[in-house]
Design an enzyme around this catalytic site. Sequence first.
Site, PDB file in Angstrom:
ATOM      1  N   ARG A  83      25.163  -8.593 -11.305  1.00 47.95           N
ATOM      2  CA  ARG A  83      24.986  -9.111  -9.938  1.00 47.95           C
ATOM      3  C   ARG A  83      25.170  -8.027  -8.895  1.00 47.95           C
ATOM      4  NH1 ARG A  83      28.864 -14.215  -9.362  1.00 47.95           N
ATOM      5  NH2 ARG A  83      30.241 -12.791 -10.494  1.00 47.95           N
ATOM      6  N   ILE A 138      39.705 -13.430 -33.083  1.00 50.09           N
ATOM      7  CA  ILE A 138      40.052 -14.109 -34.335  1.00 50.09           C
ATOM      8  C   ILE A 138      38.795 -14.644 -35.008  1.00 50.09           C
ATOM      9  CG2 ILE A 138      41.396 -15.964 -35.379  1.00 50.09           C
ATOM     10  CD1 ILE A 138      43.189 -15.915 -32.891  1.00 50.09           C
ATOM     11  N   GLU A 147      44.594 -15.715 -14.090  1.00 49.35           N
ATOM     12  CA  GLU A 147      43.690 -15.470 -12.973  1.00 49.35           C
ATOM     13  C   GLU A 147      44.384 -15.821 -11.659  1.00 49.35           C
ATOM     14  OE1 GLU A 147      40.754 -14.172 -13.322  1.00 49.35           O
ATOM     15  OE2 GLU A 147      40.490 -14.338 -15.492  1.00 49.35           O
ATOM     16  N   GLU A 206      30.880 -16.582 -31.888  1.00 51.28           N
ATOM     17  CA  GLU A 206      32.245 -16.368 -32.371  1.00 51.28           C
ATOM     18  C   GLU A 206      33.219 -16.089 -31.229  1.00 51.28           C
ATOM     19  OE1 GLU A 206      35.018 -16.741 -34.682  1.00 51.28           O
ATOM     20  OE2 GLU A 206      33.293 -16.281 -35.961  1.00 51.28           O
ATOM     21  N   LYS A 227      37.141 -25.360 -25.846  1.00 45.61           N
ATOM     22  CA  LYS A 227      37.260 -24.792 -27.185  1.00 45.61           C
ATOM     23  C   LYS A 227      37.496 -25.887 -28.223  1.00 45.61           C
ATOM     24  CE  LYS A 227      39.010 -20.484 -25.232  1.00 45.61           C
ATOM     25  NZ  LYS A 227      40.208 -19.641 -24.980  1.00 45.61           N
ATOM     26  N   GLY A 239      38.868 -15.444 -28.999  1.00 44.35           N
ATOM     27  CA  GLY A 239      38.689 -13.999 -28.896  1.00 44.35           C
ATOM     28  C   GLY A 239      38.304 -13.323 -30.191  1.00 44.35           C
ATOM     29  N   VAL A 281      34.380  -7.913 -20.577  1.00 45.47           N
ATOM     30  CA  VAL A 281      33.869  -8.009 -21.942  1.00 45.47           C
ATOM     31  C   VAL A 281      32.560  -7.233 -22.095  1.00 45.47           C
ATOM     32  CG1 VAL A 281      33.024  -9.581 -23.734  1.00 45.47           C
ATOM     33  CG2 VAL A 281      34.984 -10.225 -22.324  1.00 45.47           C
ATOM     34  N   VAL A 284      35.554 -18.878 -28.825  1.00 46.70           N
ATOM     35  CA  VAL A 284      36.841 -19.506 -29.148  1.00 46.70           C
ATOM     36  C   VAL A 284      37.774 -18.482 -29.782  1.00 46.70           C
ATOM     37  CG1 VAL A 284      38.014 -21.336 -30.433  1.00 46.70           C
ATOM     38  CG2 VAL A 284      35.698 -21.728 -29.554  1.00 46.70           C
ATOM     39  N   GLY A 340      48.338  -9.656 -15.480  1.00 38.91           N
ATOM     40  CA  GLY A 340      46.908  -9.800 -15.678  1.00 38.91           C
ATOM     41  C   GLY A 340      46.510 -10.851 -16.697  1.00 38.91           C
TER      42      GLY A 340
END
Length: 430
Positions: A48, A138, A192, A131, A207, A136, A17, A134, A189
């Site tokens: 990191r 939307i 996880e 925003e 959420k 993505g 992201v 929750v 993908g």
Amino acid sequence: MMRTRPLKVALLGCGVVGSEVARIMTTHADDLAARIGAPVELAGVAVRRPDKVRGGVPAELITTDATALVKRGDIDVVVEVIGGIEPARTLITTAFEHGASVVSANKALLAQDGASLYAAAEQHGQDLYYEAAVAGAIPLIRPLRESLAGDKINRVMGIVNGTTNFILDKMDTSGAGYSEALDEATALGYAEADPTADVEGFDAAAKAAILAGIAFHTRVRLDDVYREGMTEVTAADFASAKQMGCTIKLLAICERAADGGSVTARVHPAMIPLSHPLASVREAYNAVFVEADAAGQLMFYGPGAGGSPTASAVLGDVVAVCRNRLNEATGPGESAYTQLPVSSMGEVVTRYHISLDVADKPGVLAQVATVFAEHGVSIDTVRQQGKDGEASLVVVTHRAPDAALSGTVEALRKLDTVRGVASIMRVEGE
């Protein structure tokens, strides 16, 4: 007239992201400046692993000292996309203390400690926007806390985790088992390496806490949310759902009690009719269904995860916060004036689909029906199939409290004619 001095943004985290946030800030710099009324400058990126190649991010902006970055004093907006509780919480509060507003995608932290973050933002006169926490890309948080601020929201129900929706959709459309569908999600993908947070409902529960708090103007923490994962959902459950004209989704459901005196928040698999808009949400998409007094029924749909969609939501918040900063104003803070209690799952009223393995002999149905009646649970339909002394009995109830259903199932297990409870699933959306 555009201000020439740029607004400075510090980015905490440069993964999937964060790297997209940095890329869009660079490639759309002119458009963002025109929309805000001032240039926006990426002033530093805390990571990191500084040696990792990050295309499009100048090496001189990379730092491993996130604390020093948020303490600089010239930062206008801190974007936090590192996730987790610490050090994110300390970095966010430090940013407020040093004059920066914060845009976060950290659902776990907001669900666990949102009240203290709101308080810190208010104390220092800064914005807290989230925003991207929750669903993505939307637009959901801002409509709930701004567009619908004059309405009374009674229910929020939705699919808020793309991984689980992909798995359940594959089980529904291809007949795959849970493990097979999970393997496909992992290969593509969507899941996880450790999918626990998704498939056990932890992600959706965080959420749900955020959505319930905003929708009902009350404080709902992660611990208040009933959570049930989807790992026990089987192909047989989908076969039963299809016989009822339903499919199965992992739902986050936030409701105001009929008397308005309390709220509930829960996450669990549920059968929903194929006629319900949420039933047609496929693949890794998210959708949230909102029911309000004046607005009626609204549905928000779109990609709920991924680098670009989530970055879109983050940058929408960055634009809003920067505009507020230019106007020397802040956006909406916490609204928890109702202080409604959060009821336990036992008080939730819904329908149930119960599949029992029973002995195939006369009187079994009468025994089972008696147990339901003794616990105040009314039966809607019954379907029985039997062969060679064994049978499957499927009972669909009318609406009943969860506590009453739990007592019913406990009593059913004690019957000699009941070999086992194959599955219990709630029926929603009717």
